[in-house]
Design a protein around this motif. Structure first.
Motif, short mmCIF file in Angstrom:
data_model
loop_
_atom_site.label_atom_id
_atom_site.label_comp_id
_atom_site.label_asym_id
_atom_site.label_seq_id
_atom_site.Cartn_x
_atom_site.Cartn_y
_atom_site.Cartn_z
N PHE A 258 16.12 13.39 24.92
CA PHE A 258 15.00 12.37 24.97
C PHE A 258 14.34 12.74 26.44
CE2 PHE A 258 13.19 8.15 25.98
CZ PHE A 258 11.86 8.17 25.42
N ALA A 259 14.51 12.09 27.42
CA ALA A 259 14.01 12.31 28.70
C ALA A 259 14.98 11.99 30.10
CB ALA A 259 12.82 11.22 28.81
N ALA A 260 15.10 13.03 30.77
CA ALA A 260 15.94 13.16 31.93
C ALA A 260 15.49 12.48 32.97
CB ALA A 260 16.13 14.50 32.45
N GLY A 261 14.17 12.28 32.83
CA GLY A 261 13.42 11.16 33.84
C GLY A 261 13.64 9.74 33.62
N GLN B 28 12.59 15.17 16.49
CA GLN B 28 12.36 15.65 17.61
C GLN B 28 13.55 16.57 18.36
OE1 GLN B 28 9.73 15.75 19.52
NE2 GLN B 28 10.63 16.60 21.45
N ILE B 29 14.70 16.31 18.05
CA ILE B 29 16.02 17.01 18.44
C ILE B 29 15.92 18.42 17.64
CG2 ILE B 29 18.37 17.28 18.54
CD1 ILE B 29 18.83 14.50 18.89
N GLU B 30 15.28 18.38 16.16
CA GLU B 30 15.34 19.63 15.36
C GLU B 30 14.34 20.50 16.25
OE1 GLU B 30 17.30 20.83 13.24
OE2 GLU B 30 18.45 18.95 13.52
N THR C 145 4.95 4.48 22.82
CA THR C 145 6.25 3.61 23.18
C THR C 145 6.36 2.67 24.40
OG1 THR C 145 7.43 5.48 22.16
CG2 THR C 145 8.85 4.00 23.27
N VAL C 146 5.82 3.36 25.33
CA VAL C 146 5.72 2.66 26.69
C VAL C 146 4.61 1.40 26.57
CG1 VAL C 146 4.90 2.65 29.27
CG2 VAL C 146 6.22 4.69 28.15
N ARG C 147 3.58 1.75 25.94
CA ARG C 147 2.53 0.75 25.96
C ARG C 147 3.21 -0.52 25.14
NH1 ARG C 147 -1.84 3.09 23.89
NH2 ARG C 147 -2.61 3.43 25.63
N SER C 148 3.98 -0.41 23.91
CA SER C 148 4.58 -1.31 22.86
C SER C 148 5.51 -2.07 23.85
CB SER C 148 4.93 -0.74 21.67
OG SER C 148 6.22 0.02 21.77
N VAL C 149 6.18 -1.48 24.64
CA VAL C 149 7.26 -2.03 25.44
C VAL C 149 6.62 -3.15 26.25
CG1 VAL C 149 9.05 -2.08 27.13
CG2 VAL C 149 9.09 -0.47 25.39
N VAL D 57 12.26 1.10 26.86
CA VAL D 57 11.57 2.30 26.29
C VAL D 57 12.37 3.17 25.40
CG1 VAL D 57 10.39 4.50 26.94
CG2 VAL D 57 9.78 2.28 28.33
N ALA D 58 13.67 3.41 25.86
CA ALA D 58 14.41 4.41 25.07
C ALA D 58 14.98 3.38 23.64
CB ALA D 58 15.72 4.71 25.76
N HIS D 59 14.89 2.15 23.84
CA HIS D 59 15.24 1.43 22.66
C HIS D 59 14.27 1.55 21.58
CE1 HIS D 59 16.77 -1.72 19.92
NE2 HIS D 59 15.37 -2.34 20.35
N ARG D 60 13.03 1.47 22.24
CA ARG D 60 11.74 1.48 21.00
C ARG D 60 11.67 3.09 20.65
NH1 ARG D 60 7.55 -2.35 20.15
NH2 ARG D 60 9.20 -4.05 20.54
N TYR D 61 11.95 4.03 21.39
CA TYR D 61 11.77 5.51 20.84
C TYR D 61 12.99 5.49 19.83
CZ TYR D 61 12.15 10.38 20.86
OH TYR D 61 12.04 11.53 20.56
N PHE D 62 14.14 5.17 20.19
CA PHE D 62 15.13 5.51 19.16
C PHE D 62 15.13 4.54 18.03
CE2 PHE D 62 16.62 8.00 22.86
CZ PHE D 62 17.09 9.17 22.21
#
Ligand SMILES: Cc1ncc(COP(=O)(O)O)c(C=O)c1O
Length: 430
Positions: free
Chosen positions: A250-253, A300-302, A59-63, A287-292
């Motif tokens: 997702f990620a608190a960080g 992942q939530i499940e 995800t990060v790479r594609s951003v 990154v979050a936009h790509r992920y979601f």
């Protein structure tokens, strides 16, 4: 400023508001809990190990491959527009309608709380919270010097009978409440979910007394059992300031949260955010936009829920095994926390040093009350440690508690059956 003795040479320089920032004594104690030999049930950390690093890496790479220049640039104060569409989808997953233009993206929900405090609270203003309440909210509110009126909770959430009484008293004193702050789902720290009836009643009262409601909902999608309750925003869009976050799903960080609010409030929040930080990180928003947008975030939530459910069960079972008949605790249907009430002669903050010597840590209840309360309570986290570690942690904790009990017996305390409520207005579970 305060004449009290201080080792801080800058004591006289600080603004008055710093005096209401909460003490760090417990934080100091808890700072040792990062030691690997200590089982910490104290934190509130999501289990980020549950994420496949490949997915994050891709995800990060594609951003960066797609638009590194934009990712490294400042962005609009109200947030990266494409991400707002994902946030609308996330809210829809909980049945809360929202439009992208109703949203401002923040640096975690925590920033939303801070900005709400900044635009609404004058020194001396009345605001209402649950008792106990999320410590980060209390800290943000307290630094703007309000009078906080904590309302006790029971297993159905904030007691609306007490809320009504307080709202009426405040109007009588010509100090009407500015807002009511609640965490309706899987409360931090109490682990309680507000019932549907209470939600309706809360909004009725807010309407009657013309005050706003701040709905903080970091945990709503982490439900393990039972049926979801409607969000307050979905019941009354015009009166509710809604806070969401990607920290727990997702990620608190990444530090991404958001506020959905009536537009005039959003405009003020925007001005406040501009002076706070100009904008949230464009990089993490992309990154979050790509992920979601392209990953199976629902799956992942499940997956997270499955892990947390097992850990919650392990904690509840271990509590029953080791502390049944001695303490009470809440039974959360989701989220990250269990709230434990001990017999009222046991002071959880005083016991913490002994617990740390026994290599287990928790957060004492007092930190979740603005002024007083929670002395015999503690918050336990079940999201981070694995099931076996949780069981061992509760076993260690129970030894410390039983030792306190035997000391109390030796001092002649009457050790009754189960603890009732201790201190002012806190939750007792089943
Ligand atoms: C009730 C509540 N509100 C807000 C926050 C802050 O979350 P964020 O990481 O989005 O700033 C937390 C974090 O634990 C929380 O429990």
């Amino acid at each position: 400023m305060s004449p009290k003795f201080s080792l801080d040479p800058f004591e006289e320089q600080y603004a008055h508001r710093t005096s209401s920032m909460l003490s760090s004594e417990i934080r100091d104690l808890l700072s040792v809990t990062a030691r690997p030999d200590i089982i910490s049930l104290a934190g509130g950390l999501p289990f980020t190990q549950a994420f496949d690093p490949e997915i994050i890496l891709n995800t990060v790479r594609s951003v960066l491959e797609h638009d590194h220049a934009a990712a490294l640039q400042y962005g609009p104060t109200d947030g990266y527009a494409p991400l707002k569409h994902n946030l609308v989808e996330i809210m829809a997953a909980e049945g809360t309608p929202c439009f992208p233009e109703d949203i401002m993206i923040t640096n975690g929900a925590q920033q939303g709380l801070e900005l709400i405090a900044k635009i609404f609270i004058n020194p001396g203003d009345s605001i209402i919270t649950e008792a106990p309440s999320y410590v980060g909210a209390l800290n943000s509110f307290l630094s703007y010097q309000p009078h906080i009126h904590p309302i006790a909770m029971d297993e159905h959430g904030m007691r609306t009978d007490l809320l009504e009484q307080t709202l009426a008293e405040l109007v009588g004193k010509d100090a009407p409440a500015k807002f009511i702050y609640v965490v309706p789902n899987f409360h931090n720290p109490a682990g309680i979910t507000m019932s549907r009836e209470r939600r309706f009643r809360l909004l009725e009262l807010a309407h009657e007394y013309d005050c706003l409601v701040v709905e903080d909902n970091p945990y709503g999608l982490l439900r393990f059992d039972g049926e979801p309750e409607p969000s307050l925003r979905s019941l009354d869009e015009g009166r509710v300031i809604y806070l969401g976050t990607l920290s727990k799903i997702f990620a608190a960080g990444m530090r991404i949260g958001w506020v959905a609010a009536p537009h005039p409030i959003l405009d003020k929040l925007l001005l406040a955010k501009q002076s706070a930080d100009l904008c949230s990180s464009t990089f993490t928003q992309m990154v979050a936009h790509r992920y979601f947008g392209s990953e199976d975030w629902r799956g992942q939530i499940e997956h997270l829920k499955e892990i947390y459910r097992g850990r919650r069960d392990a904690m509840l079972e271990a509590l029953e095994e080791h502390l049944g008949g001695i303490a009470r605790w809440t039974r959360p249907q989701g989220g990250l926390f269990v709230w434990v009430t001990l017999p009222d002669f046991i002071k959880a903050s005083e016991m913490l040093a002994a617990a740390i010597s026994a290599k287990v840590a928790y957060v004492p209840g007092t930190g979740f009350f603005p002024y007083a309360g929670g002395e015999c309570c503690m918050r336990l986290n079940f999201s981070y440690a694995d099931e076996e570690t949780i069981r061992e942690g509760i076993k260690r904790l129970s030894k410390v508690i039983k030792h306190e009990l035997s000391l109390a017996r030796a001092l002649g305390y009457d050790i009754g059956p189960l603890p009732g409520e201790c201190g002012t207005g806190e939750v007792t579970g089943g």
